[in-house]
Design an enzyme around this catalytic site. Structure first.
Site, mmCIF file in Angstrom:
data_model
loop_
_atom_site.group_PDB
_atom_site.id
_atom_site.type_symbol
_atom_site.label_atom_id
_atom_site.label_comp_id
_atom_site.label_asym_id
_atom_site.label_seq_id
_atom_site.Cartn_x
_atom_site.Cartn_y
_atom_site.Cartn_z
ATOM 1 C CB CYS A 6 -11.023 -3.048 1.854
ATOM 2 S SG CYS A 6 -10.138 -2.195 0.051
ATOM 3 C CG ASN B 183 -0.665 -0.249 2.514
ATOM 4 O OD1 ASN B 183 0.595 -0.929 2.667
ATOM 5 N ND2 ASN B 183 -1.120 0.439 3.335
ATOM 6 C CD GLU C 121 -5.699 -6.363 -1.301
ATOM 7 O OE1 GLU C 121 -6.194 -7.245 -0.162
ATOM 8 O OE2 GLU C 121 -4.796 -5.380 -1.028
ATOM 9 C CB CYS D 272 -8.712 -5.046 -2.584
ATOM 10 S SG CYS D 272 -7.564 -3.849 -2.083
ATOM 11 C CD GLU E 286 -1.270 5.037 4.264
ATOM 12 O OE1 GLU E 286 -1.470 4.371 4.366
ATOM 13 O OE2 GLU E 286 -0.240 5.144 4.708
#
Length: 294
Positions: free
Chosen positions: A129, A89, A104, A132, A91
């Site tokens: 989640c 991930n 993912e 995804c 950010e």
């Protein structure tokens, strides 16, 4: 070895460390393993494919850029070619939360942009989640994609996304990771041509708004990202995120970017320019240009 891997590497079994050490020695290890490397690691470590993927997840998670959440998620996309692609991930401080890349998405985009034609499985260290799960439903592997989570039996995407809405509901036949070439003529310098090539690969059956981004690093290395739309719209991955993802997975930092180019149509239904420029400026890149597809 890139410093980000050192802690995770030290926790691996000795035989796996020995086999991985020459692969990870390159500071710019590409965060992928060829089918041959996967086979060698399996034999050396005495692990089957699933166990090896779980063992390598901490290395994938070490690629995360989580200045906001400090919650690292790692994923490994296993291609039908036998190649494995890390993802994590990302950010972006100073941008918006909507610019975030999920692990993912990272692994899948990584595989796609390296030319993988389809995925057999995705291994991830936390349950996917809803965002995804929807993103994965755009793939040409469809609901048969296998999802592997630590401590759980493997299941298909169909199990994680029952009564799924996807491309078929909108009568879309060409899916993410299917080969596509939109045929825009390559013009301009090397970086511009790279952005146009990325736009030609776009998956954009809903808006018909192709776009691609090319980032040039100070050492001359170029990373590209292609636009990847989703039937549910919001899980769509912009081209900049694809390029930033590849750049980061290859051990580069945002400060290494010296130039960026976006390729898109000036009269497209959706325009990437404002969001692309704003995010790049938040990351410290101000040498940004745009080429119009025609």
């Amino acid at each position: 070895m890139h410093p980000r891997f050192q802690t995770a590497f030290a926790q691996l079994a000795d035989n796996l460390q020995s086999a991985l050490a020459p692969i990870l020695a390159d500071h710019h290890f590409p965060a992928m393993l060829t089918a041959e490397q996967v086979s060698t690691l399996k034999n050396t470590a005495g692990l089957d494919e699933d166990a090896l993927a779980f063992a390598l997840l901490p290395l994938a998670a070490a690629c995360a850029r989580t200045d906001l959440s400090h919650f690292n998620v790692g994923a490994i996309a296993r291609g039908v070619s036998g190649n494995w692609y890390f993802g994590a991930n990302m950010e972006f401080l100073g941008a918006t939360m909507q610019q975030t890349v999920h692990a993912e998405q990272s692994a899948i985009s990584h595989a796609w942009l390296r030319g993988e034609k389809g995925l057999a499985a995705v291994t991830v260290n936390y349950t996917p989640c809803g965002h995804c799960r929807q993103f994965m439903n755009e793939l040409n592997s469809g609901l048969d994609l296998r999802i592997h989570l630590p401590g759980r039996a493997p299941h298909t995407l169909r199990d994680y996304l029952p009564d799924a809405f996807g491309p078929k509901d909108l009568e879309i036949k060409t899916l993410l990771m299917d080969e596509q070439d939109h045929g825009f003529t390559l013009t301009g310098n090397t970086l511009t041509q790279a952005a146009i090539t990325a736009a030609n690969k776009s998956h954009m059956p809903y808006s018909h708004s192709p776009s691609g981004v090319a980032l040039e690093c100070k050492d001359g290395r170029i990373f590209t990202g292609s636009y990847a739309e989703n039937a549910a719209f919001n899980p769509t991955l912009p081209p900049l995120q694809g390029a930033l993802n590849l750049l980061s997975l290859n051990g580069y930092d945002y400060a290494d970017i010296q130039r960026a180019i976006l390729a898109e149509k000036g009269d497209a239904a959706l325009i990437q320019w404002d969001a692309t420029a704003a995010t790049l400026k938040a990351l410290g890149c101000h040498n940004i240009d745009r080429v119009l597809l025609g």
